[in-house]
Design a protein around this motif. Structure first.
Motif, PDB file in Angstrom:
ATOM      1  N   LYS A  19       0.841  -1.199   0.000  1.00 39.08           N
ATOM      2  CA  LYS A  19       0.000   0.000   0.000  1.00 39.08           C
ATOM      3  C   LYS A  19       0.872   1.244   0.000  1.00 39.08           C
ATOM      4  CE  LYS A  19      -1.303   2.346   3.270  1.00 39.08           C
ATOM      5  NZ  LYS A  19      -0.104   3.190   3.479  1.00 39.08           N
ATOM      6  N   ASN A  27       0.823   5.817  -1.295  1.00 39.43           N
ATOM      7  CA  ASN A  27       0.152   6.881  -2.038  1.00 39.43           C
ATOM      8  C   ASN A  27       0.578   6.796  -3.513  1.00 39.43           C
ATOM      9  OD1 ASN A  27       2.674   8.225  -2.209  1.00 39.43           O
ATOM     10  ND2 ASN A  27       2.321   9.246  -0.237  1.00 39.43           N
ATOM     11  N   THR A  74      -3.560   4.900  -2.045  1.00 39.60           N
ATOM     12  CA  THR A  74      -4.390   5.813  -1.258  1.00 39.60           C
ATOM     13  C   THR A  74      -4.354   7.218  -1.840  1.00 39.60           C
ATOM     14  OG1 THR A  74      -2.527   6.285   0.186  1.00 39.60           O
ATOM     15  CG2 THR A  74      -4.036   4.521   0.891  1.00 39.60           C
ATOM     16  N   ASP A  78      -9.364   6.002  -2.973  1.00 40.61           N
ATOM     17  CA  ASP A  78      -8.393   4.901  -2.950  1.00 40.61           C
ATOM     18  C   ASP A  78      -8.741   3.891  -4.028  1.00 40.61           C
ATOM     19  OD1 ASP A  78      -7.349   5.858  -0.328  1.00 40.61           O
ATOM     20  OD2 ASP A  78      -9.379   5.287   0.277  1.00 40.61           O
ATOM     21  N   GLY A 130      -1.501   7.268   6.421  1.00 44.65           N
ATOM     22  CA  GLY A 130      -1.231   6.123   5.544  1.00 44.65           C
ATOM     23  C   GLY A 130      -0.585   4.985   6.319  1.00 44.65           C
ATOM     24  N   VAL A 153      -9.794  -0.625   5.143  1.00 40.64           N
ATOM     25  CA  VAL A 153      -9.927   0.712   4.542  1.00 40.64           C
ATOM     26  C   VAL A 153     -11.268   1.342   4.954  1.00 40.64           C
ATOM     27  CG1 VAL A 153     -10.210   1.944   2.347  1.00 40.64           C
ATOM     28  CG2 VAL A 153      -8.394   0.238   2.584  1.00 40.64           C
TER      29      VAL A 153
END
Ligand code: ADP
Ligand code: TZP
Length: 565
Positions: free
Chosen positions: A396, A398, A455, A459, A484, A510
């Motif tokens: 995961k 950004n 994200t 997302d 995050g 999430v």
């Protein structure tokens, strides 16, 4: 008869690998242990010695019905009547080798990219060997650091060339394998380069996107057998391991969409008529609250306290430990691991690798948060090291971080996106459309055979077969540090209790995280990021109470769209 390429031994006669043992007895032990092909590779010895050793090896291999191939040297293969040769891109060309050895001989070819693989296949290679999967000290220790006055200039050049082969990683292997699909599906393909007991299961697993993909016919090893204390035991263990699915291999919808059957595929769809299946999400969260899974965080110095509090508020049991020596004990507790590189150092990286190996061995879920991976060379290197070191159930990050992940893997991995120069740990302005984001997470998940979450204000999450856009969250999440990172902790807790559907576990984490943020942000006393943080922890805590009661109506706020990629 088609040779069995399952466990292919490449010999190494240099003292650094062979030690003071003699090669024929090492090879004898190895074939007794289960090696199925032997390649005699010796770039140093004089021809007379090569022929003598090859003869001895051939006696050993013939007794066990195992083919002996000679590296590079067609003349030596002919002299001893070996079953064939293995040639590299710099050696005698395939057509000449075939002509000299005849149609029944085995002629294998080393390839490092799809074009070489296609050329070797079209040229009539008996098998191809893809490499290098990982960086390996074998060639360096065997050739360059060992003084070899008799090495001709040409040999030095050739050896140097091999040392600098590009590192493909499992994704690079898969890219080459899939190019051959439809081209020549039946040619046996093996891979080589730094393969050993701890990484072979992952290479076999990640070199296929799904069960429909072409599979490797085997793996080639050098030091894992030749340098082993007991080459026979090593070969036996490797054979057993090749035949056993790795502990981290979970049933994945992406693996077998066709084989699932309509009812099961539908059950796993998670979203129906535009609404998320609340009972499935709540079931995951209730399990977290009821079973209090251990959530092992190897995280950055900034968020340690916040992440531990988030874990407690959702009902998990956090332990913040960055020392790998205790990872095997923690991995035995049936929880999950977060590897967050936010304040990575060389020492920390070594610890992450060891902990990852410990969890992979037990099959414990692992989340990778490549914080700031697109910002500096150190972080890009750390990401590359980690992606080759083990298997991550969820990656995961950004947008800039996921772009860094997409562009990190080995040559030929082929995800079509531009790397971004990240601004510190935050993502720069988005450059991708929603469709591109959906395609990017799908491609990364398919490549890594895991789940990828990107994200941002919205997302995007995918397991390679199912891809969703989540529109929940609150702008204050983007205005505090560690949102995050603590989402990574939350997802890890969910993974610990829901191992048979990584995407569902990720989506549950999430939604809980972001709907809690919405509830906190809506409180009249929350006027900015400062008052948001405690309200957010309270909201997570309150939601935990709700799923303990079996309440799911808070999930009416979920905004999850199915992406058509
Ligand atoms: N503007 C926003 N509106 C709603 N949610 C957001 C916003 N910005 C970030 N988030 C949420 O904050 C969490 C962390 O995302 P992000 O800020 O992208 O990560 P990082 O902190 O790693 O840069 C995610 O749950 C994301 O959905
Ligand atoms: C500010 C900072 N510096 C190194 S790690 C870190 C925290 C990053 O947290 P997040 O990526 O979750 O915002």
């Amino acid at each position: 008869m088609t040779p069995d390429y399952t466990l292919y031994l490449v010999t190494d006669s240099t003292p650094a690998i062979l030690g003071d043992r003699d090669l024929p007895s090492v090879v004898r032990a190895a074939v007794k242990g289960g090696v199925t092909v032997v390649q005699y590779r010796d770039k140093m010895s004089e021809t007379v010695d090569l022929v003598r050793t090859a003869r001895q090896l051939h006696e050993v291999t013939r007794a066990h019905n195992v083919p002996l191939l000679i590296n590079d040297r067609v003349d030596v293969a002919l002299a001893v009547g070996a079953e064939g040769v293995h040639v590299g891109q710099e050696d005698m060309d395939l057509a000449s080798a075939r002509k000299l050895l005849g149609p029944d001989a085995i002629v294998g070819v080393s390839v490092g990219n799809a074009d070489e693989a296609k050329a070797a296949t079209a040229g009539g290679a008996s098998y191809i060997s893809i490499g290098a999967v990982f960086a390996t000290p074998t060639y360096a220790s065997s050739c360059l650091s060992f003084p070899q006055p008799q090495l001709s200039n040409n040999n030095v050049k050739r050896v140097r060339k091999e040392n600098t082969k590009s590192i493909l990683g499992p994704p690079g292997v898969r890219a080459i394998l899939s190019c051959l699909r439809g081209y020549s599906p039946s040619i046996p393909v093996i891979c080589i380069g730094g393969l050993n007991f701890s990484n072979i299961p992952r290479v076999l697993y990640q070199s296929r996107t799904s069960l429909d993909d072409p599979a490797l016919s085997g793996v080639a090893v050098v030091s894992a057998i030749v340098a082993a204390q007991d080459p026979g035991v090593a070969a036996k263990q490797l054979r057993a391991q090749i035949n056993t699915p790795p502990a981290f291999a979970r049933p994945r919808m992406a693996d077998s969409v066709a084989g699932l059957g309509e009812a099961e595929a539908k059950r796993r769809c998670l979203v129906e008529d535009g609404r998320v299946k609340a009972e499935m999400v709540v079931d995951v969260l209730r399990r977290v609250a009821e079973t209090t899974p251990i959530c092992h965080n190897m995280t950055n110095l900034v968020v340690q306290n916040f992440a531990a509090n988030v874990a407690l508020c959702i009902g998990a049991s956090p332990i913040m430990s960055t020392t790998a020596t205790e990872a095997p004990d923690l991995a035995a507790l049936n929880g999950s691991l977060v590897v967050n590189v936010g304040t990575v150092t060389p020492d920390a990286l070594a610890n992450y690798q060891q902990a990852l190996a410990a969890y992979n061995e037990k099959g414990g879920p692992v989340v990778l948060d490549p914080v700031g991976a697109g910002a500096t060379q150190l972080r890009r290197n750390a990401l590359r090291t980690l992606l080759s070191a083990g298997y991550f159930d969820v990656i995961k990050g950004n947008e800039d971080e996921i772009k860094a992940v997409a562009t990190t893997a080995g040559a030929g991995a082929g995800i079509d996106t531009a790397a971004a120069q990240q601004r510190g740990v935050d993502s720069g302005a988005s450059t991708l459309s929603d469709a591109q984001k959906a395609e990017l997470v799908r491609a990364v998940a398919a490549r890594e055979r895991n789940v990828c979450l990107m994200t941002g204000r919205h997302d995007f999450v995918s397991d390679g077969a199912r891809t969703f856009k989540v529109r929940n969250g609150h702008k204050f999440l983007g205005a505090i540090t560690g949102s995050g990172c603590t989402l990574g902790t939350t997802i890890a807790a969910c993974l610990a209790v829901k191992r048979d559907d990584t995407l569902l576990a990720t989506l549950a984490g999430v939604l809980m995280f972001e709907i809690a943020a919405e509830k906190a942000g809506a409180r009249p006393d929350v006027t900015g990021p400062g008052s948001f943080v405690p309200a957010f922890l309270d909201a997570l805590w309150t939601l935990q109470g709700m799923y303990e009661l079996g309440k799911a109506d808070w999930l009416d706020a979920a905004m999850v769209d199915v992406c058509d990629v």
